[in-house]
Design a protein around this motif. Structure first.
Motif, mmCIF file in Angstrom:
data_model
loop_
_atom_site.group_PDB
_atom_site.id
_atom_site.type_symbol
_atom_site.label_atom_id
_atom_site.label_comp_id
_atom_site.label_asym_id
_atom_site.label_seq_id
_atom_site.Cartn_x
_atom_site.Cartn_y
_atom_site.Cartn_z
ATOM 1 N N ARG A 31 12.420 2.876 1.017
ATOM 2 C CA ARG A 31 11.944 4.174 1.106
ATOM 3 C C ARG A 31 12.832 5.138 0.384
ATOM 4 N N GLU A 39 11.952 5.423 -2.939
ATOM 5 C CA GLU A 39 10.784 6.326 -3.232
ATOM 6 C C GLU A 39 11.011 7.654 -3.073
ATOM 7 N N VAL A 40 11.965 8.114 -2.082
ATOM 8 C CA VAL A 40 12.200 9.566 -2.160
ATOM 9 C C VAL A 40 12.963 10.194 -3.111
ATOM 10 N N TRP A 82 11.543 -3.415 -1.843
ATOM 11 C CA TRP A 82 10.169 -3.945 -1.067
ATOM 12 C C TRP A 82 10.248 -5.107 -0.840
ATOM 13 N N GLU A 140 1.014 -0.999 0.057
ATOM 14 C CA GLU A 140 0.060 0.093 0.019
ATOM 15 C C GLU A 140 0.861 1.290 0.026
ATOM 16 N N GLU A 141 0.282 2.140 -0.620
ATOM 17 C CA GLU A 141 1.108 3.537 -0.740
ATOM 18 C C GLU A 141 1.427 4.156 0.518
ATOM 19 N N ASP A 142 2.611 4.362 0.797
ATOM 20 C CA ASP A 142 3.249 4.975 1.696
ATOM 21 C C ASP A 142 3.385 4.497 3.108
ATOM 22 N N SER A 143 3.056 3.059 3.003
ATOM 23 C CA SER A 143 3.093 2.245 4.069
ATOM 24 C C SER A 143 4.546 2.060 4.647
ATOM 25 N N TYR A 149 12.888 0.183 -6.209
ATOM 26 C CA TYR A 149 11.812 0.313 -5.385
ATOM 27 C C TYR A 149 11.370 -1.175 -5.007
ATOM 28 N N ASP A 187 10.617 10.678 -6.392
ATOM 29 C CA ASP A 187 9.917 11.851 -6.167
ATOM 30 C C ASP A 187 10.832 13.026 -6.450
ATOM 31 N N HIS A 200 7.079 3.978 4.313
ATOM 32 C CA HIS A 200 7.560 5.022 5.106
ATOM 33 C C HIS A 200 6.952 5.339 6.355
ATOM 34 N N GLN A 201 5.587 5.038 6.663
ATOM 35 C CA GLN A 201 4.909 5.061 7.987
ATOM 36 C C GLN A 201 5.345 3.908 9.011
#
Length: 535
Positions: free
Chosen positions: A317, A320-321, A358, A269-272, A354, A324, A274-275
Motif C-alpha cells: 500500500r 501505491e500511496v 504485492w 483488484e484495484e484498492d483491495s 508495488y 499517487d 488498501h481496504q
C-alpha cells in the motif's frame, strides 16, 4: 474473465406448485419455458468448509448457464454468483481463479468432488404486461449421489470425464449415498422483493413450506444449517444491546469483510490491498480499545497477529500511496520541467516496487501463519471470550469508551503541538493520528451496530475522521519529503530531475505546514464533551 451477478431466490418443499401464479399482483401471465436437464458436480474440502460457510462450488452442464459456478452468500436469500466457462479448469481441477477466491475459506485444504446432482427442471416465467420476466418459478426433481470427500474421487467424477447417465450406489470402492427429492424455487429476475412475499403467501396457502435446506448440496449431504465456521452473521436480539453485543458485532463484521477482501487482493483488484489493510487495522483497534471487555490472553495475541498482517499489506500500500502523491505533486513543478520522462520514471519505479511488495504479500497469504490467524479470528467470533463487564448497557459503556479515546487522542495531540519542530514532533503527530483513527473506528463500530444514539456516534466519528485525515496529510508530507531526498541523491539522477525533486520537496513542506495550521480548530471541535454523551 469471470461474470458476476446477484441471485435472489427462495426454496420450498411440498407436493405440487399452486395454481394462480398469473393472478399475483403485477403479473400478467405465467408462461411455461423450455425444461432443463442439469448435471452438476459439487466440490468442497474433506471437512466441508465451503458448505459450512454457505458457499457452493460446482461444475454444471445443461441449462442456460453451463460452466463453473461459485455462490457466495450475501443475505438469507441473496447470493453473489460468479461464472467461468466449462473448460476453465482444464483437467487440472478447480479453476485457479476460483481456488484463489476461496483460499480464505479452504485455508490450504484440497478441493475435491463431494456430490453429483442431476436435476430435471420444469420452468415457468412470470411476466408483466410488457413481457419482462419478473420471476422464474421452477419445479426440480433431483437425484443426488453423495460420496466421501476424504476418499479419492470416483473416476467418472474427475474433471473432463463424462458423467454416467445413472448414479450408481457404489463407485470405485468409495461409499456413496443416493437420494431423490422434489423442490421448488422462486428466483427474482426483474420483479421487486414484494413479489417474493406475495408468492410466499400463495405457496403457503397451497401447503408448500420454506425449505429447511439452504442449497441442493446441503440437502444431498444432510446439512441443515451453517456452523460457526466462516462468515459469521452479526448477532442482534430483542433485548437492549449490551457492551459485548456492540463489540462482537463490530468484530464479526470486520472478520467477514476480511474474508471477502482476501480473494480481491489475490487477484490484484484495484484498492483491495488498501481496504484489506484498513480492515485488519479496524479489527486490531477493536481488540485493543475494548480489551477491558475481553479475555486478553486471547485478544492480545490476536491483535499482535493483526498488526503483522496490516504491516505486510502496508508494504504494498505504501508504494501505491507514494506513486499517487508524487505524480499528483508534479503540478507544482514548472511546466518546462514537467516532462514525460520524470513522470514515467516515478510511475515505473513504484509500479515495480508495488508489484514486488504485492507478490510478497500474496505469498504470505498462502502461508500457515495467515491461515492460523483466520482460524483464531473465526473461533474468537464464534465463541466470544467476554468478561462479566461486557454485560453492561451499551449506552453507558460506549459513553465511557468514547471519552477515553477522546482524552487519549487529545493528550497525544497536545504533546505534539508543544514539541519543537523536527523528527520528534513528526513522530508525536503520527502517534496522535493513530489515536484519532482508533477513536473514529470505535464510534463507527457502535454506529454500524445500529445501537444507541447513531447520530451522536456519527458526529463523533466524523470529527475524529477529519482530525485523522489532516494528521495523515502531515505525516504523508514527511514521508514524501524523505523519499524525495533519496531520489535526488540516487546515482544516475539527472540534474533537471534533481531540481524538480527540490521543487516537490518544498511543495510537500508547505502542505505539511498547512495541515498544522488546521489542527487547533480541529482539536477544539473534537474535544467537545457533548460528543460522548449517550441518551
Amino acid at each position: 474473465m469471470a461474470r458476476e451477478q446477484t441471485e435472489t431466490e427462495r426454496k420450498y418443499e411440498g407436493s405440487a406448485l399452486p395454481t394462480g401464479l398469473d393472478e399475483l399482483p403485477g403479473v400478467a401471465a405465467a408462461q411455461a419455458a423450455e425444461p432443463d436437464n442439469l448435471d452438476a458436480l459439487y466440490y468442497d474440502t474433506a471437512d466441508l468448509r465451503l458448505l459450512r460457510t454457505g458457499i457452493t462450488l460446482r461444475r454444471r452442464s445443461g441449462g442456460g448457464d453451463p460452466g463453473w459456478h461459485v455462490k457466495l452468500p450475501l443475505s438469507a436469500e441473496a447470493r453473489r454468483e460468479v461464472h467461468l466457462p466449462l473448460d476453465a479448469g482444464g483437467r487440472r481441477g478447480v479453476p485457479t481463479e476460483f481456488a484463489g477466491r476461496l483460499a480464505a475459506f479452504t485455508r490450504g485444504a484440497a478441493l475435491s468432488p463431494v456430490a453429483h446432482l442431476q436435476t430435471q427442471r420444469a420452468r415457468s416465467q412470470l411476466l408483466d404486461g410488457e413481457g419482462r420476466i419478473l420471476a422464474e418459478v421452477t419445479e426440480d426433481q433431483v437425484t443426488a449421489q453423495a460420496f466421501d470427500p476424504a476418499e479419492d474421487p470416483p473416476a467418472h467424477t474427475r474433471l473432463g470425464a463424462s458423467a454416467p447417465s445413472t448414479l450408481p450406489h457404489r463407485v470405485g470402492g468409495s461409499a456413496t449415498q443416493v437420494s431423490e427429492w422434489t423442490e421448488f424455487e422462486v428466483e427474482l429476475k426483474h420483479g421487486s422483493p414484494a413479489l417474493l412475499g406475495q408468492t410466499d403467501t400463495l405457496f403457503a396457502k397451497a401447503g408448500l413450506t420454506r425449505s429447511r435446506w439452504p442449497s441442493k448440496l446441503a440437502h444431498a449431504l444432510g446439512y441443515t444449517s451453517n456452523s460457526p465456521a466462516g462468515p459469521i452473521a452479526p448477532t442482534g436480539a430483542s433485548r437492549a444491546w449490551s457492551a459485548g453485543d456492540v463489540v462482537m458485532h463490530g468484530i464479526r463484521t470486520q472478520y467477514n469483510r476480511l474474508l471477502a477482501l482476501d480473494g480481491a487482493v489475490r487477484r490484484g483488484e484495484e484498492d483491495s490491498v488498501h481496504q484489506m489493510r484498513i480492515t485488519a487495522r479496524r479489527l486490531r483497534s477493536l481488540l485493543k480499545a475494548h480489551a477491558r471487555l475481553l479475555d486478553t490472553r486471547l485478544s492480545t495475541p490476536l491483535a499482535d497477529e493483526l498488526r503483522w498482517l496490516a504491516r505486510l499489506l502496508g508494504e504494498a500500500r505504501d508504494q501505491e500511496v507514494l506513486a499517487d502523491q508524487l505524480v499528483n505533486a508534479l503540478t507544482a513543478v514548472p511546466a518546462p520541467m514537467r516532462e514525460g520522462a520524470l513522470r514515467a520514471r516515478i510511475t515505473e519505479r513504484y509500479a515495480r516496487t508495488y508489484q514486488t511488495a504485492w507478490q510478497g504479500a500474496v505469498d504470505e497469504l498462502e502461508g500457515a501463519r495467515y491461515f492460523n490467524l483466520l482460524d483464531d479470528l473465526e473461533t474468537f467470533a464464534a465463541h466470544p471470550p467476554l468478561r462479566r463487564r461486557a454485560r453492561r448497557d451499551a449506552n453507558e459503556y460506549l459513553a465511557g469508551a468514547l471519552r477515553r479515546q477522546q482524552r487519549r487522542t487529545l493528550r497525544r495531540l497536545d504533546k505534539a503541538l508543544h514539541t519543537e519542530a523536527g523528527p520528534a514532533r513528526d513522530e508525536a503527530l503520527h502517534s496522535a493520528r493513530k489515536a484519532a483513527k482508533r477513536a473514529r473506528y470505535i464510534a463507527e463500530c457502535g454506529q454500524d451496530a445500529a445501537g444507541p444514539a447513531p447520530a451522536r456516534l456519527g458526529k463523533y466519528a466524523k470529527r475524529m475522521k477529519k482530525l485523522h485525515k489532516v494528521l495523515g496529510n502531515q505525516h504523508d508530507s514527511v514521508v514524501v519529503r524523505q523519499v524525495l531526498v533519496r531520489l535526488g541523491a540516487e546515482a544516475g539522477a539527472e540534474r533537471r530531475h534533481v531540481f524538480a525533486y527540490g521543487v516537490l520537496h518544498e511543495a510537500q513542506r508547505r502542505a505539511g505546514d498547512d495541515a498544522l495550521e488546521h489542527l487547533p480548530r480541529l482539536r477544539r471541535r473534537a474535544a467537545r464533551r457533548k460528543l460522548t454523551r449517550m441518551p
